[in-house]
Design a protein around this motif. Structure first.
Motif, PDB file in Angstrom:
ATOM      1  N   UNK A   1      43.293  49.224  51.508  1.00  0.00           N
ATOM      2  CA  UNK A   1      42.717  49.622  50.221  1.00  0.00           C
ATOM      3  C   UNK A   1      43.009  48.620  49.110  1.00  0.00           C
ATOM      4  N   UNK A   2      44.239  48.149  49.028  1.00  0.00           N
ATOM      5  CA  UNK A   2      44.609  47.242  47.940  1.00  0.00           C
ATOM      6  C   UNK A   2      43.818  45.926  48.024  1.00  0.00           C
ATOM      7  N   UNK A   3      43.698  45.384  49.221  1.00  0.00           N
ATOM      8  CA  UNK A   3      42.935  44.148  49.401  1.00  0.00           C
ATOM      9  C   UNK A   3      41.462  44.376  49.080  1.00  0.00           C
ATOM     10  N   UNK A   4      40.924  45.501  49.536  1.00  0.00           N
ATOM     11  CA  UNK A   4      39.523  45.830  49.267  1.00  0.00           C
ATOM     12  C   UNK A   4      39.292  45.994  47.770  1.00  0.00           C
ATOM     13  N   UNK A   5      40.192  46.693  47.106  1.00  0.00           N
ATOM     14  CA  UNK A   5      40.060  46.883  45.656  1.00  0.00           C
ATOM     15  C   UNK A   5      40.102  45.546  44.920  1.00  0.00           C
ATOM     16  N   UNK A   6      40.999  44.662  45.355  1.00  0.00           N
ATOM     17  CA  UNK A   6      41.139  43.351  44.701  1.00  0.00           C
ATOM     18  C   UNK A   6      39.847  42.537  44.845  1.00  0.00           C
ATOM     19  N   UNK A   7      39.303  42.481  46.059  1.00  0.00           N
ATOM     20  CA  UNK A   7      38.046  41.746  46.270  1.00  0.00           C
ATOM     21  C   UNK A   7      36.899  42.357  45.481  1.00  0.00           C
ATOM     22  N   UNK A   8      36.834  43.674  45.501  1.00  0.00           N
ATOM     23  CA  UNK A   8      35.747  44.339  44.786  1.00  0.00           C
ATOM     24  C   UNK A   8      35.845  44.095  43.280  1.00  0.00           C
ATOM     25  N   UNK A   9      37.050  44.149  42.755  1.00  0.00           N
ATOM     26  CA  UNK A   9      37.258  43.950  41.317  1.00  0.00           C
ATOM     27  C   UNK A   9      37.008  42.493  40.904  1.00  0.00           C
ATOM     28  N   UNK A  10      37.519  41.556  41.694  1.00  0.00           N
ATOM     29  CA  UNK A  10      37.509  40.153  41.288  1.00  0.00           C
ATOM     30  C   UNK A  10      36.267  39.373  41.706  1.00  0.00           C
ATOM     31  N   UNK A  11      35.591  39.821  42.758  1.00  0.00           N
ATOM     32  CA  UNK A  11      34.553  38.964  43.321  1.00  0.00           C
ATOM     33  C   UNK A  11      33.189  39.625  43.538  1.00  0.00           C
ATOM     34  N   UNK A  12      33.136  40.859  44.001  1.00  0.00           N
ATOM     35  CA  UNK A  12      31.835  41.497  44.262  1.00  0.00           C
ATOM     36  C   UNK A  12      31.050  41.594  42.955  1.00  0.00           C
ATOM     37  N   UNK A  13      29.854  41.059  42.950  1.00  0.00           N
ATOM     38  CA  UNK A  13      28.995  41.132  41.771  1.00  0.00           C
ATOM     39  C   UNK A  13      29.389  40.211  40.638  1.00  0.00           C
ATOM     40  N   UNK A  14      30.281  39.280  40.902  1.00  0.00           N
ATOM     41  CA  UNK A  14      30.783  38.362  39.862  1.00  0.00           C
ATOM     42  C   UNK A  14      29.677  37.398  39.425  1.00  0.00           C
ATOM     43  N   UNK A  15      29.689  37.046  38.142  1.00  0.00           N
ATOM     44  CA  UNK A  15      28.802  35.998  37.636  1.00  0.00           C
ATOM     45  C   UNK A  15      29.179  34.676  38.287  1.00  0.00           C
ATOM     46  N   UNK A  16      28.186  33.852  38.617  1.00  0.00           N
ATOM     47  CA  UNK A  16      28.486  32.529  39.185  1.00  0.00           C
ATOM     48  C   UNK A  16      28.702  31.495  38.089  1.00  0.00           C
ATOM     49  N   UNK A  17      28.147  31.734  36.928  1.00  0.00           N
ATOM     50  CA  UNK A  17      28.399  30.972  35.704  1.00  0.00           C
ATOM     51  C   UNK A  17      28.614  32.009  34.601  1.00  0.00           C
ATOM     52  N   UNK A  18      29.282  31.669  33.521  1.00  0.00           N
ATOM     53  CA  UNK A  18      29.533  32.666  32.481  1.00  0.00           C
ATOM     54  C   UNK A  18      28.261  33.423  32.073  1.00  0.00           C
ATOM     55  N   UNK A  19      28.290  34.728  32.288  1.00  0.00           N
ATOM     56  CA  UNK A  19      27.177  35.594  31.904  1.00  0.00           C
ATOM     57  C   UNK A  19      25.950  35.526  32.791  1.00  0.00           C
ATOM     58  N   UNK A  20      26.018  34.775  33.884  1.00  0.00           N
ATOM     59  CA  UNK A  20      24.803  34.564  34.685  1.00  0.00           C
ATOM     60  C   UNK A  20      25.018  34.828  36.172  1.00  0.00           C
ATOM     61  N   UNK A  21      24.092  35.588  36.718  1.00  0.00           N
ATOM     62  CA  UNK A  21      23.901  35.640  38.157  1.00  0.00           C
ATOM     63  C   UNK A  21      22.913  34.529  38.498  1.00  0.00           C
ATOM     64  N   UNK A  22      22.708  34.285  39.775  1.00  0.00           N
ATOM     65  CA  UNK A  22      21.848  33.172  40.177  1.00  0.00           C
ATOM     66  C   UNK A  22      20.397  33.356  39.724  1.00  0.00           C
TER      67      UNK A  22
END
Length: 164
Positions: free
Chosen positions: A87-108
């Motif tokens: 759970x902790x590893x999954x939460x960390x990835x989900x919080x820090x990386x899933x759906x993250x902008x690739x540039x400030x404020x921007x998805x691809x």
């Protein structure tokens, strides 16, 4: 002989001569009267630059699709980590990386849209405008003239254009 520039080439003896119209470039691929070699060469360089931009745009769309696919695959990994009790590893990835902008404020998709609107469209419009202004909108004149210097008139497979 320089095979990279338009110029004269001796004709081979025809073997199975195509129709007369197929052995001449189409009017759309003939230089308008009064257009200089340098103008044709400049428009050829501009066309080549635009073609390179088209390739770059394709790579940008690949980047967009690959990054989106990676994010979806990352979501699957998060689900599997949870299923495996991490759970902790999954939460960390989900919080820090899933759906993250690739540039400030921007998805691809936003990068693709901005590239299309700000650079690509401006480049494409400028190339089209100059062709219209300088050669009546004719495309690929440099390449058409190069074809004439490199093909063997009258030989099968060396027609200037498709038969009518």
């Amino acid at each position: 002989m320089d095979h990279t520039q338009p110029g004269a080439r001796a004709a081979a003896q025809p073997t199975d001569a195509p129709s007369a119209s197929a052995d001449r470039p189409a009017p759309a691929h003939q230089r308008p009267p009064g257009v200089s070699d340098t103008t044709v060469k400049a428009l050829g360089a501009l066309s080549e630059a635009l073609e390179t931009t088209e390739r770059a745009r394709g790579h940008l769309y690949s980047f967009h699709q690959l990054t989106g696919g990676a994010d979806l695959k990352l979501g699957e990994a998060v689900d599997l980590l949870r299923e495996a009790g991490h759970e902790e590893a999954a939460d960390r990835l989900e919080r820090d990386l899933v759906g993250r902008n690739v540039l400030p404020g921007r998805w691809t998709f936003q990068i693709v849209e901005q590239y299309d609107d700000d650079y690509y469209r401006t480049f494409k419009d400028a190339e089209e405008h100059l062709r219209g202004e300088l050669v009546g909108g004719r495309r690929h004149l440099f390449e058409a003239e190069m074809k004439e210097t490199r093909r063997t008139p009258g030989a099968p497979g060396h027609e200037a254009r498709p038969a009518d």
